[in-house]
Design a protein around this motif. Structure first.
Motif, PDB file in Angstrom:
ATOM      1  N   VAL A  38      -2.388  12.291  -9.471  1.00  0.00           N
ATOM      2  CA  VAL A  38      -3.825  11.433  -9.078  1.00  0.00           C
ATOM      3  C   VAL A  38      -4.116  12.779  -9.177  1.00  0.00           C
ATOM      4  N   PHE A  39      -5.458  12.764  -9.737  1.00  0.00           N
ATOM      5  CA  PHE A  39      -6.702  14.274  -9.972  1.00  0.00           C
ATOM      6  C   PHE A  39      -7.896  14.167  -9.169  1.00  0.00           C
ATOM      7  N   TYR A  40      -7.125  15.623  -8.475  1.00  0.00           N
ATOM      8  CA  TYR A  40      -8.391  16.216  -7.168  1.00  0.00           C
ATOM      9  C   TYR A  40      -9.496  17.275  -7.597  1.00  0.00           C
ATOM     10  N   ARG A  41     -10.408  17.610  -7.191  1.00  0.00           N
ATOM     11  CA  ARG A  41     -11.130  18.827  -7.404  1.00  0.00           C
ATOM     12  C   ARG A  41     -10.026  19.561  -6.437  1.00  0.00           C
ATOM     13  N   LYS A  42     -10.318  21.301  -7.494  1.00  0.00           N
ATOM     14  CA  LYS A  42      -9.390  21.851  -7.008  1.00  0.00           C
ATOM     15  C   LYS A  42      -9.475  22.889  -5.520  1.00  0.00           C
ATOM     16  N   THR A  43     -11.028  22.232  -5.414  1.00  0.00           N
ATOM     17  CA  THR A  43     -11.314  23.394  -4.580  1.00  0.00           C
ATOM     18  C   THR A  43     -11.628  22.591  -2.827  1.00  0.00           C
ATOM     19  N   ASP A  44     -10.647  21.342  -3.344  1.00  0.00           N
ATOM     20  CA  ASP A  44     -10.165  20.231  -1.512  1.00  0.00           C
ATOM     21  C   ASP A  44      -9.198  20.696  -1.211  1.00  0.00           C
ATOM     22  N   THR A  45      -8.970  21.630  -1.225  1.00  0.00           N
ATOM     23  CA  THR A  45      -7.400  21.972  -1.269  1.00  0.00           C
ATOM     24  C   THR A  45      -6.558  21.417  -0.028  1.00  0.00           C
ATOM     25  N   GLU A  46      -7.467  21.052   1.060  1.00  0.00           N
ATOM     26  CA  GLU A  46      -7.091  20.052   2.134  1.00  0.00           C
ATOM     27  C   GLU A  46      -6.569  18.348   1.507  1.00  0.00           C
ATOM     28  N   LEU A  47      -7.492  18.176   1.071  1.00  0.00           N
ATOM     29  CA  LEU A  47      -7.317  16.497   0.347  1.00  0.00           C
ATOM     30  C   LEU A  47      -5.755  16.974  -0.637  1.00  0.00           C
ATOM     31  N   GLY A  48      -5.835  17.207  -0.987  1.00  0.00           N
ATOM     32  CA  GLY A  48      -4.812  17.607  -2.449  1.00  0.00           C
ATOM     33  C   GLY A  48      -3.523  17.641  -1.618  1.00  0.00           C
ATOM     34  N   GLU A  49      -3.596  18.287  -0.438  1.00  0.00           N
ATOM     35  CA  GLU A  49      -2.077  18.683   0.616  1.00  0.00           C
ATOM     36  C   GLU A  49      -1.588  17.401   0.968  1.00  0.00           C
ATOM     37  N   ALA A  50      -3.301  16.752   1.767  1.00  0.00           N
ATOM     38  CA  ALA A  50      -2.796  15.236   2.356  1.00  0.00           C
ATOM     39  C   ALA A  50      -2.368  14.263   1.591  1.00  0.00           C
ATOM     40  N   LEU A  51      -2.721  14.717   0.339  1.00  0.00           N
ATOM     41  CA  LEU A  51      -2.327  13.278  -1.011  1.00  0.00           C
ATOM     42  C   LEU A  51      -0.778  13.630  -0.992  1.00  0.00           C
ATOM     43  N   ARG A  52      -0.565  15.177  -1.704  1.00  0.00           N
ATOM     44  CA  ARG A  52       0.487  15.146  -1.981  1.00  0.00           C
ATOM     45  C   ARG A  52       2.024  14.907  -0.928  1.00  0.00           C
ATOM     46  N   THR A  53       1.315  14.981   0.914  1.00  0.00           N
ATOM     47  CA  THR A  53       2.648  14.512   1.733  1.00  0.00           C
ATOM     48  C   THR A  53       2.295  12.663   1.097  1.00  0.00           C
ATOM     49  N   GLU A  54       1.366  12.135   1.331  1.00  0.00           N
ATOM     50  CA  GLU A  54       1.458  10.641   1.659  1.00  0.00           C
ATOM     51  C   GLU A  54       1.960  10.491   0.720  1.00  0.00           C
ATOM     52  N   ILE A  55       1.895  10.780  -0.687  1.00  0.00           N
ATOM     53  CA  ILE A  55       2.367  10.102  -2.152  1.00  0.00           C
ATOM     54  C   ILE A  55       4.132  10.546  -2.018  1.00  0.00           C
ATOM     55  N   LYS A  56       4.045  11.722  -1.285  1.00  0.00           N
ATOM     56  CA  LYS A  56       6.206  11.709  -1.075  1.00  0.00           C
ATOM     57  C   LYS A  56       6.264  10.614   0.061  1.00  0.00           C
ATOM     58  N   THR A  57       5.386  10.633   0.351  1.00  0.00           N
ATOM     59  CA  THR A  57       5.948   9.552   1.940  1.00  0.00           C
ATOM     60  C   THR A  57       5.604   8.038   1.088  1.00  0.00           C
ATOM     61  N   LEU A  58       5.407   7.522   0.295  1.00  0.00           N
ATOM     62  CA  LEU A  58       5.703   6.446  -0.171  1.00  0.00           C
ATOM     63  C   LEU A  58       6.700   5.797  -1.123  1.00  0.00           C
ATOM     64  N   VAL A  59       6.740   7.230  -1.367  1.00  0.00           N
ATOM     65  CA  VAL A  59       8.607   7.305  -2.817  1.00  0.00           C
ATOM     66  C   VAL A  59       9.774   7.335  -1.527  1.00  0.00           C
ATOM     67  N   GLU A  60       9.997   8.084  -0.606  1.00  0.00           N
ATOM     68  CA  GLU A  60      10.505   8.194   0.213  1.00  0.00           C
ATOM     69  C   GLU A  60      10.940   6.624   1.013  1.00  0.00           C
ATOM     70  N   ASP A  61       9.864   6.149   1.683  1.00  0.00           N
ATOM     71  CA  ASP A  61      10.204   5.308   2.480  1.00  0.00           C
ATOM     72  C   ASP A  61       9.970   3.612   1.442  1.00  0.00           C
ATOM     73  N   GLY A  62       9.459   3.694  -0.087  1.00  0.00           N
ATOM     74  CA  GLY A  62      10.225   2.310  -0.505  1.00  0.00           C
ATOM     75  C   GLY A  62       9.479   1.726  -0.617  1.00  0.00           C
ATOM     76  N   GLN A  63       7.564   2.205  -0.428  1.00  0.00           N
ATOM     77  CA  GLN A  63       6.727   1.565  -0.412  1.00  0.00           C
ATOM     78  C   GLN A  63       6.303   1.005  -2.110  1.00  0.00           C
ATOM     79  N   MET A  64       6.206   2.380  -2.489  1.00  0.00           N
ATOM     80  CA  MET A  64       6.185   2.613  -3.610  1.00  0.00           C
ATOM     81  C   MET A  64       6.821   1.880  -4.473  1.00  0.00           C
ATOM     82  N   LYS A  65       8.130   1.884  -4.868  1.00  0.00           N
ATOM     83  CA  LYS A  65       9.103   1.382  -5.239  1.00  0.00           C
ATOM     84  C   LYS A  65       8.875  -0.258  -5.364  1.00  0.00           C
ATOM     85  N   ALA A  66       8.667  -0.644  -3.836  1.00  0.00           N
ATOM     86  CA  ALA A  66       8.291  -2.188  -3.593  1.00  0.00           C
ATOM     87  C   ALA A  66       7.375  -2.371  -4.865  1.00  0.00           C
ATOM     88  N   ALA A  67       6.579  -1.590  -4.896  1.00  0.00           N
ATOM     89  CA  ALA A  67       5.282  -2.139  -5.387  1.00  0.00           C
ATOM     90  C   ALA A  67       5.577  -1.438  -6.650  1.00  0.00           C
TER      91      ALA A  67
END
Length: 306
Positions: free
Chosen positions: A263-292
């Motif tokens: 998932v690509f984002y602008r390097k200047t949007d560091t807060e967005l990048g960190e939040a996105l990393r956290t949410e994708i990690k959660t989607l993997v760990e809680d099984g939502q991404m696997k279910a999809a």
């Protein structure tokens, strides 16, 4: 605003929850299905109303919270990652679309999907048209050297698609010698074939004839009508085409899964990048991404935890 009108047979993403307060805020079944059907989902842990009228949750990056929506650019020509359904040519559906909606829901904002050609995706991101590009795009070094960064979510590798029965007898990239191969422009596939042709010519063999098309569907159609012997495609695209039954396809060769979708984002949007990393990690760990992945008939062993 993005309104999904996907098939009724799609199952909701599962959420198993977790020990943290953040995970607890996300623990309800069918969050993505609720978004898709327009059912109102109450937001808890609110960070206050956004200009768009939604209640952005704690943890939502300011860029997203302030406007009340999460804007993602996609090229909807790669089923089952993102594509148009039979009865709706305006609102894409697919695995990536589900993930966009899941992240938007976690942040308490609306998903807003903007359609672009593949070659226009990163320019649109750089120009501020969208917050991210989430469209089965490989994390290639040349794409990460400039103004963009990316969060990985799936391992991937290309495939060589041919007509069912493999009439040309293609079983390796070398077998493309002298044959016409269709690819989508703007991808790394033309470069892959250019490298292959150097090897073929070095070994005294005829190079492959490369035809580029603006969309994956247009490239695939060249095999269907007999203008090309093969279509070099994403593995997800190959899996979908061989399973949907509308055309007689066969995967002649599968490359190693040495690449990653990001998932690509602008390097200047560091807060967005960190939040996105956290949410994708959660989607993997809680099984939502696997279910999809299972719902869209994609292999689950390709998951990446950022």
């Amino acid at each position: 605003m993005y309104l999904d009108q996907s098939q009724n047979s799609r199952a909701p993403l599962s959420a198993t929850g977790g020990a943290s307060t953040r995970r607890g805020r996300r623990r309800w079944a069918g969050a993505v299905l609720a978004l898709a059907t327009g059912v109102a989902v109450a937001a808890c842990g609110s960070a206050g109303p956004s200009p768009g009228g939604s209640q952005a949750k704690e943890g939502a990056p300011a860029l997203v919270a302030e406007k009340g929506k999460f804007v993602a650019c996609v090229d909807p020509t790669v089923p089952p990652m993102e594509f148009f359904g039979e009865n709706d040519s305006r609102n894409p559906i697919g695995f990536d679309i589900d993930m966009i909606k899941a992240v938007a829901d976690a942040w308490g904002v609306e998903p807003d999907v903007k359609v672009s050609s593949f070659t226009g995706l990163l320019p649109a991101l750089g120009g501020g048209t969208c917050d991210v590009v989430w469209s089965a795009i490989f994390m290639l070094p040349e794409r990460l050297q400039g103004e963009f960064d990316a969060v990985p979510y799936l391992n991937s590798g290309p495939v060589i698609l041919v007509k069912g029965g493999n009439p040309e007898g293609i079983s390796s990239p070398e077998d493309l010698s002298g044959k016409t191969v269709a690819v989508q422009s703007g991808t790394n596939f033309p470069g892959m074939l250019a490298d292959l042709n150097k090897e073929l010519e070095k070994n005294g063999k005829a190079p492959a004839k490369v035809q580029e098309y603006s969309g994956a569907n247009e490239a695939a159609q060249q095999v269907v009508i007999g203008r090309a012997a093969a279509f070099l495609a994403l593995d997800a695209d190959g899996s979908s085409r061989t399973q949907n039954g509308t055309q007689d396809w066969e995967i002649a060769y599968t490359y190693p899964k040495e690449l990653q979708y990001g998932v690509f984002y602008r390097k200047t949007d560091t807060e967005l990048g960190e939040a996105l990393r956290t949410e994708i990690k959660t989607l993997v760990e809680d099984g939502q991404m696997k279910a999809a992945l299972e719902r869209w008939k994609l292999p689950t062993d390709a998951l990446v935890t950022p």
